[in-house]
Enzyme design. Structure first.
Site, mmCIF file in Angstrom:
data_model
loop_
_atom_site.group_PDB
_atom_site.id
_atom_site.type_symbol
_atom_site.label_atom_id
_atom_site.label_comp_id
_atom_site.label_asym_id
_atom_site.label_seq_id
_atom_site.Cartn_x
_atom_site.Cartn_y
_atom_site.Cartn_z
ATOM 1 N N MET A 125 67.356 42.415 62.532
ATOM 2 C CA MET A 125 65.953 42.294 62.403
ATOM 3 C C MET A 125 65.039 42.515 63.787
ATOM 4 O O MET A 125 64.715 41.739 64.707
ATOM 5 C CB MET A 125 65.559 40.649 62.543
ATOM 6 C CG MET A 125 65.913 40.494 61.094
ATOM 7 S SD MET A 125 65.426 37.869 61.241
ATOM 8 C CE MET A 125 67.177 37.520 62.294
ATOM 9 N N LYS A 149 58.676 36.417 52.757
ATOM 10 C CA LYS A 149 57.369 37.265 52.495
ATOM 11 C C LYS A 149 57.629 38.304 51.451
ATOM 12 O O LYS A 149 57.885 39.123 51.040
ATOM 13 C CB LYS A 149 57.412 38.834 53.686
ATOM 14 C CG LYS A 149 57.280 37.413 54.949
ATOM 15 C CD LYS A 149 57.568 38.520 56.940
ATOM 16 C CE LYS A 149 57.059 38.050 57.511
ATOM 17 N NZ LYS A 149 57.016 38.851 58.579
ATOM 18 N N ASP A 183 64.352 34.794 47.811
ATOM 19 C CA ASP A 183 64.175 35.734 49.249
ATOM 20 C C ASP A 183 63.753 36.664 48.768
ATOM 21 O O ASP A 183 64.250 37.198 48.415
ATOM 22 C CB ASP A 183 64.909 35.903 49.904
ATOM 23 C CG ASP A 183 65.379 34.508 50.772
ATOM 24 O OD1 ASP A 183 64.358 33.561 50.393
ATOM 25 O OD2 ASP A 183 66.098 33.742 51.446
HETATM 26 N N1 SAH Z 1 70.905 36.432 55.822
HETATM 27 C C1 SAH Z 1 71.121 37.745 55.288
HETATM 28 C C2 SAH Z 1 70.333 38.175 56.786
HETATM 29 C C3 SAH Z 1 68.675 37.369 56.492
HETATM 30 S S1 SAH Z 1 68.124 38.478 57.976
HETATM 31 C C4 SAH Z 1 72.451 38.695 55.127
HETATM 32 O O1 SAH Z 1 73.402 38.377 55.497
HETATM 33 O O2 SAH Z 1 72.587 39.879 55.559
HETATM 34 C C5 SAH Z 1 67.285 39.738 57.433
HETATM 35 C C6 SAH Z 1 67.389 40.858 58.618
HETATM 36 O O3 SAH Z 1 68.703 41.957 58.148
HETATM 37 C C7 SAH Z 1 66.695 42.119 58.298
HETATM 38 O O4 SAH Z 1 65.924 42.550 58.999
HETATM 39 C C8 SAH Z 1 67.882 43.172 58.162
HETATM 40 O O5 SAH Z 1 68.625 43.102 59.512
HETATM 41 C C9 SAH Z 1 69.423 42.192 57.744
HETATM 42 N N2 SAH Z 1 69.622 43.091 56.444
HETATM 43 C C10 SAH Z 1 69.176 42.119 55.207
HETATM 44 N N3 SAH Z 1 69.857 43.518 54.581
HETATM 45 C C11 SAH Z 1 69.888 44.873 54.736
HETATM 46 C C12 SAH Z 1 70.128 45.765 54.414
HETATM 47 N N4 SAH Z 1 70.319 46.066 52.967
HETATM 48 N N5 SAH Z 1 69.987 46.959 55.234
HETATM 49 C C13 SAH Z 1 69.712 46.781 55.958
HETATM 50 N N6 SAH Z 1 69.252 45.551 57.184
HETATM 51 C C14 SAH Z 1 69.532 44.355 56.282
#
Ligand code: SAH
Length: 269
Positions: free
Chosen positions: A166, A52, A29
C-alpha cells in the site's frame, strides 16, 4: 476467514477452495480474483462485495462488515469471509475475529499466499537469497507519518529485504528518505504491479537511479514494492514477461457483476 492469494486463482489453497465450494455466502474484498469466485463457488451462492468495491471512493465501513458476518452467520449460513492474499497481513481481521468471538460464532482461519510471496515468486526475486539477505520485513508507508526518522534510518542501513504494501502513492518520498539516510548503491527496487495476474508489470532500478528514472510515476493498483540487494536478481531470474498492459485485473464487482454473476446473486452493488 480465508485468504484468496494475491491474484492468480491457482494460488488459492485447497482448503480455501473446499470452503468456497460449500459456502452459502461469500463476503469478499476487492483484491480477490473474479475468476476464482466464479469458478469455485456454488451456482446459488450469495456473493457480498465489501471494501472499496462499488466505486473507487466508496468503501464499506468495518462495522458494516462485522454486521454482515453476524447477520448471515446467525441465519445458520456457511459464510466464507474471503480476503486478498493472507487473512492476517494488513487486514482488519482482528475486528472481525472479535465480533465473532463476542457472539460465540465458530470460525476457522485459513491462510493465503500473501502479496509479498506471490510477487517475489512471479518476479523471480528470492526474498532471503543466501549471501544477499537474512531477513525480510513486511511494511507499509501509505502515509508519511507512519515511519519515523530513526526507523527510516534503520531501513536505509539494514540488509534485510524490505517489502512495502500500500505504498506506491508515497514512493518518491520513501525513496528520498532512504537516500537521505544513506542507503547503499547495491540496493535495487522492484515495483510490481498486479503481481501474479495476466497484467503483471515489474519496474526495476538501482535505488540510486529510481528518482531520475521514475519520479512521479503512477502505478496500476495493486502495487507491491521490494527493496534490497535481492531485488537486483529480477534481471537474471524474472521468468514472466511484462504484460505492458494498464488494464485492471481487480475490477469492482459492480462493473464485472452483470456478466460474471449470471446466476450468482450480489446484493450490494
Ligand atoms: N492481505 C493482503 C494485503 C492487503 S493490503 C495480502 O496478504 O497480500 C493491500 C496491498 O497488498 C496492496 O496495496 C498492495 O500493496 C498489496 N497487494 C495485494 N495484492 C497484490 C498484487 N496482486 N500485486 C501487487 N500488490 C498486491
Amino acid at each position: 476467514m480465508a485468504g484468496a492469494g494475491p491474484g492468480d486463482p491457482e494460488l488459492l489453497t485447497l482448503k480455501t477452495l473446499r470452503w468456497l465450494r460449500q459456502a452459502d455466502v461469500v463476503i469478499v474484498d476487492r483484491l480477490v480474483s473474479r475468476e476464482a469466485l466464479q469458478e469455485y463457488t456454488r451456482e446459488d451462492v450469495l456473493i457480498v462485495p465489501v471494501g472499496k468495491q462499488c466505486s473507487d471512493t466508496a468503501s464499506t465501513p468495518q462495522s458494516a462488515i462485522n454486521d454482515l458476518l453476524l447477520q448471515y452467520a446467525s441465519q445458520g449460513k456457511l459464510v466464507v469471509r474471503l480476503k486478498g492474499g493472507d487473512v492476517s497481513i494488513f487486514s482488519n481481521v482482528l475486528d472481525e475475529l472479535k465480533t465473532l468471538t463476542e457472539h460465540q460464532i465458530d470460525y476457522e482461519i485459513v491462510p493465503g499466499v500473501t502479496a509479498a510471496l506471490g510477487a517475489a515468486a512471479y518476479a523471480g526475486i528470492p526474498l532471503t537469497a543466501r549471501g544477499y539477505s537474512t531477513a525480510v520485513r513486511m511494511l507499509t508507508h501509505y502515509k508519511s507519518t507512519l515511519l519515523d526518522e530513526s526507523y527510516l534510518r534503520d531501513l536505509a542501513r539494514t540488509d534485510d529485504t524490505l517489502v512495502f504494501y500500500m505504498s506506491s502513492g508515497n514512493l518518491d518520498q520513501l525513496v528520498e528518505k532512504l537516500l537521505q539516510h544513506g542507503i547503499a548503491a547495491d540496493k535495487w527496487i522492484a515495483v510490481i504491479e498486479q503481481a501474479t495476474t495476466p497484467q503483471q508489470n515489474v519496474h526495476h532500478y538501482p535505488i540510486h537511479t529510481y528518482l531520475e528514472n521514475a519520479a512521479g510515476s503512477s502505478y496500476a493498483s495493486p502495487t507491491l514494492i521490494i527493496i534490497g540487494k535481492v531485488a537486483a536478481l529480477h534481471a537474471s531470474f524474472g521468468w514472466l514477461p511484462n504484460s505492458n498492459s494498464r488494464e485492471h485485473y481487480f475490477t469492482p464487482l459492480s462493473v464485472a457483476g452483470a456478466d460474471l454473476y449470471n446466476n450468482k446473486k450480489s446484493p450490494i452493488c
